[in-house]
Design a protein around this motif. Sequence first.
Motif, PDB file in Angstrom:
ATOM      1  N   MET A  34       1.161   2.633 -19.765  1.00 59.97           N
ATOM      2  CA  MET A  34      -0.076   1.910 -19.440  1.00 59.97           C
ATOM      3  C   MET A  34      -0.618   2.348 -18.082  1.00 59.97           C
ATOM      4  O   MET A  34       0.097   2.919 -17.263  1.00 59.97           O
ATOM      5  N   PHE A  36      -2.048   0.734 -14.812  1.00 65.78           N
ATOM      6  CA  PHE A  36      -2.168  -0.537 -14.114  1.00 65.78           C
ATOM      7  C   PHE A  36      -2.936  -0.300 -12.815  1.00 65.78           C
ATOM      8  O   PHE A  36      -2.609   0.609 -12.046  1.00 65.78           O
ATOM      9  N   ASN A 221      -5.740  -0.422 -17.945  1.00 66.44           N
ATOM     10  CA  ASN A 221      -5.582  -1.419 -19.008  1.00 66.44           C
ATOM     11  C   ASN A 221      -5.464  -2.827 -18.444  1.00 66.44           C
ATOM     12  O   ASN A 221      -5.932  -3.789 -19.033  1.00 66.44           O
ATOM     13  N   ARG A 222      -4.822  -2.909 -17.293  1.00 69.46           N
ATOM     14  CA  ARG A 222      -4.585  -4.206 -16.677  1.00 69.46           C
ATOM     15  C   ARG A 222      -4.685  -4.012 -15.176  1.00 69.46           C
ATOM     16  O   ARG A 222      -4.456  -2.913 -14.673  1.00 69.46           O
ATOM     17  N   ASP A 236      -5.844  -8.509 -17.938  1.00 67.87           N
ATOM     18  CA  ASP A 236      -6.224  -7.280 -18.618  1.00 67.87           C
ATOM     19  C   ASP A 236      -7.636  -6.924 -18.152  1.00 67.87           C
ATOM     20  O   ASP A 236      -8.436  -7.818 -17.861  1.00 67.87           O
ATOM     21  N   LYS A 238     -10.333  -5.778 -19.590  1.00 65.52           N
ATOM     22  CA  LYS A 238     -11.468  -6.323 -20.362  1.00 65.52           C
ATOM     23  C   LYS A 238     -11.735  -7.759 -19.980  1.00 65.52           C
ATOM     24  O   LYS A 238     -12.863  -8.175 -19.775  1.00 65.52           O
ATOM     25  N   GLU A 239     -10.663  -8.542 -19.895  1.00 69.84           N
ATOM     26  CA  GLU A 239     -10.760  -9.956 -19.537  1.00 69.84           C
ATOM     27  C   GLU A 239     -11.278 -10.114 -18.102  1.00 69.84           C
ATOM     28  O   GLU A 239     -12.144 -10.938 -17.821  1.00 69.84           O
ATOM     29  N   GLY A 307      -1.643 -14.466 -19.866  1.00 71.86           N
ATOM     30  CA  GLY A 307      -1.783 -13.155 -19.226  1.00 71.86           C
ATOM     31  C   GLY A 307      -2.874 -13.074 -18.178  1.00 71.86           C
ATOM     32  O   GLY A 307      -3.132 -12.009 -17.636  1.00 71.86           O
ATOM     33  N   HIS A 308      -3.522 -14.175 -17.885  1.00 72.84           N
ATOM     34  CA  HIS A 308      -4.603 -14.168 -16.892  1.00 72.84           C
ATOM     35  C   HIS A 308      -4.289 -15.196 -15.794  1.00 72.84           C
ATOM     36  O   HIS A 308      -4.299 -16.391 -16.036  1.00 72.84           O
TER      37      HIS A 308
END
Length: 319
Positions: A34, A36, A221-222, A236, A238-239, A307-308
């Motif tokens: 990933m 990060f 990605n995050r 993440d 997108k979020e 996850g947020h």
Amino acid sequence: MSLLEVRNLTISFATSHTPLKVVNKIIFDIEEAMVFGLVGESGCGKSLTALALMGLLPENSSAGGSIVFKGVDLLSLKERSMQSLRGKEIAMIFQEPMTSLNPVLTIGCQIAEVLTTHEGLSRRAAMDKAVELLRTVKIPSPEIRVKEYPHQMSGGMRQRVMIAIAIACKPSLLIADEPTTALDVTIQSQILTLLQGLKEEMGMSLLLITHDLGIISENANRAAIMYAGRLMELADVKELFSNPRNPYTLGLLESIPRERGVPLTPIPGIVPRPDELPPGCTFSDRCRFVRDYCREKEPELEAISRGHLTRCYRAKEFR
Ligand SMILES: Nc1ncnc2c1ncn2[C@@H]1O[C@H](COP(=O)(O)OP(=O)(O)OP(=O)(O)O)[C@@H](O)[C@H]1O
Ligand SMILES: [Mg+2]
């Protein structure tokens, strides 16, 4: 288990008074393969966090918490074990590529050195591999350039050499600290494309450090947003972009350069020095959503959804 699990990482400098905390209880995980992102303005503790992962913190500093890489806490490793891991399992492209290369050695020698040290290659084999690595990082005429010195190369080419050195031993984690800041925009995007491609090809994870959320939106990605040594938001990508829940993240989003001619809205004020933090929330002095209670006690980092995480009393109300 994640590839890397950073828990309550705290970094302090010894001073004549009390120890000065410059990184305070940072947490994040990096999964395999990933990208990060670690984001924040100058002085917020990004490079020190990276140096802690490499076991390269300055002499007068100390780290607390844990950095678990492949199940092993790096903070409890002896320097000798850390040495065999550094450059091989975890490699780093340092923030200043111009000063990280040795001016009196050819770039071939500098790449070969990593290979003779970590992989036990003969000098001859290491030099051949160096040519191959220069080809991998897309340096034209690698057979010729391998014999050149750093000053004979452009900034973008030197950065490619730094990347070649970093990936020489196929690390599982590559840390890139502001890999494109010193470069112009076209070269910037070429370097980021190269890093993405290498990540895919080699299946490694990438820790991408930048002050530019624009770079994060296209490459990670995050991401973790840092401010004054604290983690302000973790989500993440997108979020983070569709549902930011921290005023500092919002401020960074508004200062991303968009189209030409559209004025940016920079965050007013500057990052406070670690020894001059305001009481309560460290961002309170610059926050347009601030309330009196924000200046009393620092908010905790809390999950707003799976996850947020965010550190803001008003995370649920503002926008
Ligand atoms: N050797 C040192 N001694 C004392 N303080 C230090 C030392 N190195 C860094 N600091 C302080 O620690 C804080 C974090 O520094 P760090 O280099 O990690 O920031 P950064 O986020 O990487 O910033 P930049 O975007 O400018 O690279 C800063 O306030 C800095 O002044
Ligand atoms: Mg830095």
